[in-house]
Design a protein around this motif. Structure first.
Motif, PDB file in Angstrom:
ATOM      1  N   ASP A 182       0.838  -1.208   0.000  1.00 33.18           N
ATOM      2  CA  ASP A 182       0.000   0.000   0.000  1.00 33.18           C
ATOM      3  C   ASP A 182       0.870   1.255   0.000  1.00 33.18           C
ATOM      4  OD1 ASP A 182      -2.321  -1.543   0.037  1.00 33.18           O
ATOM      5  OD2 ASP A 182      -2.607  -1.339   2.211  1.00 33.18           O
ATOM      6  N   GLU A 183       1.914   1.258   0.836  1.00 33.45           N
ATOM      7  CA  GLU A 183       2.801   2.418   0.934  1.00 33.45           C
ATOM      8  C   GLU A 183       3.486   2.712  -0.397  1.00 33.45           C
ATOM      9  OE1 GLU A 183       5.427   1.763   4.286  1.00 33.45           O
ATOM     10  OE2 GLU A 183       3.723   1.627   5.653  1.00 33.45           O
ATOM     11  N   TRP A 184       3.764   1.665  -1.162  1.00 34.87           N
ATOM     12  CA  TRP A 184       4.445   1.839  -2.444  1.00 34.87           C
ATOM     13  C   TRP A 184       3.483   1.952  -3.610  1.00 34.87           C
ATOM     14  CZ3 TRP A 184       8.883   3.816  -2.392  1.00 34.87           C
ATOM     15  CH2 TRP A 184       9.703   3.635  -1.285  1.00 34.87           C
ATOM     16  N   GLY A 185       2.185   1.990  -3.326  1.00 36.57           N
ATOM     17  CA  GLY A 185       1.204   2.190  -4.380  1.00 36.57           C
ATOM     18  C   GLY A 185       1.024   0.990  -5.293  1.00 36.57           C
ATOM     19  N   ILE A 186       1.300  -0.198  -4.775  1.00 40.42           N
ATOM     20  CA  ILE A 186       1.130  -1.414  -5.570  1.00 40.42           C
ATOM     21  C   ILE A 186      -0.339  -1.821  -5.520  1.00 40.42           C
ATOM     22  CG2 ILE A 186       1.741  -3.858  -5.766  1.00 40.42           C
ATOM     23  CD1 ILE A 186       4.469  -3.094  -4.498  1.00 40.42           C
ATOM     24  N   ALA A 187      -0.942  -1.888  -6.685  1.00 41.46           N
ATOM     25  CA  ALA A 187      -2.337  -2.322  -6.768  1.00 41.46           C
ATOM     26  C   ALA A 187      -2.350  -3.848  -6.755  1.00 41.46           C
ATOM     27  CB  ALA A 187      -2.974  -1.794  -8.047  1.00 41.46           C
ATOM     28  N   TYR A 188      -3.155  -4.419  -5.894  1.00 41.16           N
ATOM     29  CA  TYR A 188      -3.206  -5.877  -5.784  1.00 41.16           C
ATOM     30  C   TYR A 188      -4.589  -6.302  -5.319  1.00 41.16           C
ATOM     31  CZ  TYR A 188      -2.668  -4.977  -0.783  1.00 41.16           C
ATOM     32  OH  TYR A 188      -2.854  -4.521   0.494  1.00 41.16           O
ATOM     33  N   THR A 189      -4.887  -7.547  -5.601  1.00 46.32           N
ATOM     34  CA  THR A 189      -6.136  -8.135  -5.121  1.00 46.32           C
ATOM     35  C   THR A 189      -5.806  -9.028  -3.928  1.00 46.32           C
ATOM     36  OG1 THR A 189      -5.924 -10.102  -6.494  1.00 46.32           O
ATOM     37  CG2 THR A 189      -7.046  -8.182  -7.491  1.00 46.32           C
ATOM     38  N   PRO A 190      -6.793  -9.359  -3.122  1.00 45.35           N
ATOM     39  CA  PRO A 190      -6.536 -10.305  -2.030  1.00 45.35           C
ATOM     40  C   PRO A 190      -5.950 -11.625  -2.529  1.00 45.35           C
ATOM     41  CG  PRO A 190      -8.630  -9.219  -1.686  1.00 45.35           C
ATOM     42  CD  PRO A 190      -8.152  -8.814  -3.060  1.00 45.35           C
ATOM     43  N   ALA A 191      -6.378 -12.068  -3.703  1.00 46.62           N
ATOM     44  CA  ALA A 191      -5.850 -13.319  -4.273  1.00 46.62           C
ATOM     45  C   ALA A 191      -4.364 -13.178  -4.615  1.00 46.62           C
ATOM     46  CB  ALA A 191      -6.649 -13.717  -5.509  1.00 46.62           C
ATOM     47  N   LEU A 193      -2.214 -11.127  -3.143  1.00 45.92           N
ATOM     48  CA  LEU A 193      -1.497 -11.108  -1.878  1.00 45.92           C
ATOM     49  C   LEU A 193      -1.370 -12.525  -1.322  1.00 45.92           C
ATOM     50  CD1 LEU A 193      -0.153  -9.532   0.457  1.00 45.92           C
ATOM     51  CD2 LEU A 193      -2.428  -9.303   1.462  1.00 45.92           C
ATOM     52  N   ALA A 194      -2.441 -13.277  -1.354  1.00 45.88           N
ATOM     53  CA  ALA A 194      -2.423 -14.657  -0.857  1.00 45.88           C
ATOM     54  C   ALA A 194      -1.447 -15.510  -1.650  1.00 45.88           C
ATOM     55  CB  ALA A 194      -3.825 -15.261  -0.911  1.00 45.88           C
ATOM     56  N   SER A 195      -1.405 -15.314  -2.955  1.00 49.46           N
ATOM     57  CA  SER A 195      -0.479 -16.060  -3.801  1.00 49.46           C
ATOM     58  C   SER A 195       0.974 -15.715  -3.464  1.00 49.46           C
ATOM     59  CB  SER A 195      -0.762 -15.755  -5.274  1.00 49.46           C
ATOM     60  OG  SER A 195       0.185 -16.391  -6.101  1.00 49.46           O
ATOM     61  N   TYR A 196       1.237 -14.427  -3.261  1.00 44.36           N
ATOM     62  CA  TYR A 196       2.588 -13.986  -2.894  1.00 44.36           C
ATOM     63  C   TYR A 196       3.014 -14.591  -1.556  1.00 44.36           C
ATOM     64  CZ  TYR A 196       6.492 -10.921  -1.692  1.00 44.36           C
ATOM     65  OH  TYR A 196       7.731 -10.442  -1.313  1.00 44.36           O
ATOM     66  N   VAL A 197       2.145 -14.510  -0.574  1.00 41.33           N
ATOM     67  CA  VAL A 197       2.461 -15.013   0.770  1.00 41.33           C
ATOM     68  C   VAL A 197       2.636 -16.537   0.753  1.00 41.33           C
ATOM     69  CG1 VAL A 197       1.568 -15.231   3.122  1.00 41.33           C
ATOM     70  CG2 VAL A 197       1.400 -13.064   1.934  1.00 41.33           C
ATOM     71  N   ALA A 198       1.997 -17.225  -0.178  1.00 45.24           N
ATOM     72  CA  ALA A 198       2.105 -18.682  -0.272  1.00 45.24           C
ATOM     73  C   ALA A 198       3.388 -19.130  -0.979  1.00 45.24           C
ATOM     74  CB  ALA A 198       0.895 -19.253  -1.003  1.00 45.24           C
TER      75      ALA A 198
END
Length: 146
Positions: free
Chosen positions: A36-45, A47-52
């Motif tokens: 959010d601080e860096w202005g990255i647009a993302y969906t919850p999916a 974010l979940a994919s990245y964290v996985a």
């Protein structure tokens, strides 16, 4: 905000705080706040994919490494603070440049005392330098653990 969440995640992982959100929840919130601080647009999916991802997912024995690495990323472009975090935790694992100018050719561990310190307070500066094992970039400060 992201760095505060990562600090809380680390504190929770180390057992310094025992109530409130889980390590995982704080970690994921830290990543989201960083994006959010860096202005990255993302969906919850997304974010979940990245964290996985195996390079990001918290797994037993890697929690501090992963939290520290994400905190290091969140600190971009604050290089000085990132360097402090790297020295404090040892993560991420960094490779020194082949152009290093210090004796060990490793990433510097501390700033040396300036010439002004030696000219204005020579006795105490020399004593302080001797107590830490020498006034050079490779000498670790008391909290900088190998």
């Amino acid at each position: 905000y992201a760095t505060v969440l990562f600090a809380q995640a680390e504190a929770r992982q180390r057992g310094w705080i025992t109530t409130g959100p889980t390590v995982q929840a704080l970690y994921e919130a830290g990543i989201a706040a960083s994006w959010d601080e860096w202005g990255i647009a993302y969906t919850p999916a997304q974010l979940a994919s990245y964290v996985a991802n195996s390079n990001v997912a918290l797994t037993a024995g890697t929690e501090i490494q992963k939290i520290a690495t994400q905190r290091w990323l969140a600190l971009y472009p604050n290089g000085l603070q990132s360097w402090f975090e790297w020295r404090r935790t040892g993560f991420p694992v960094l490779t020194p440049t082949i152009y290093a100018t210090n004796t060990s050719k490793q990433i510097p561990r501390r700033y040396v005392y300036g010439t002004r310190q030696y000219s204005l307070n020579k006795v105490n500066t020399e004593e302080a330098a001797a107590r830490i094992g020498g006034d050079n970039q490779d000498t670790r400060v008391w909290w900088d653990k190998p």
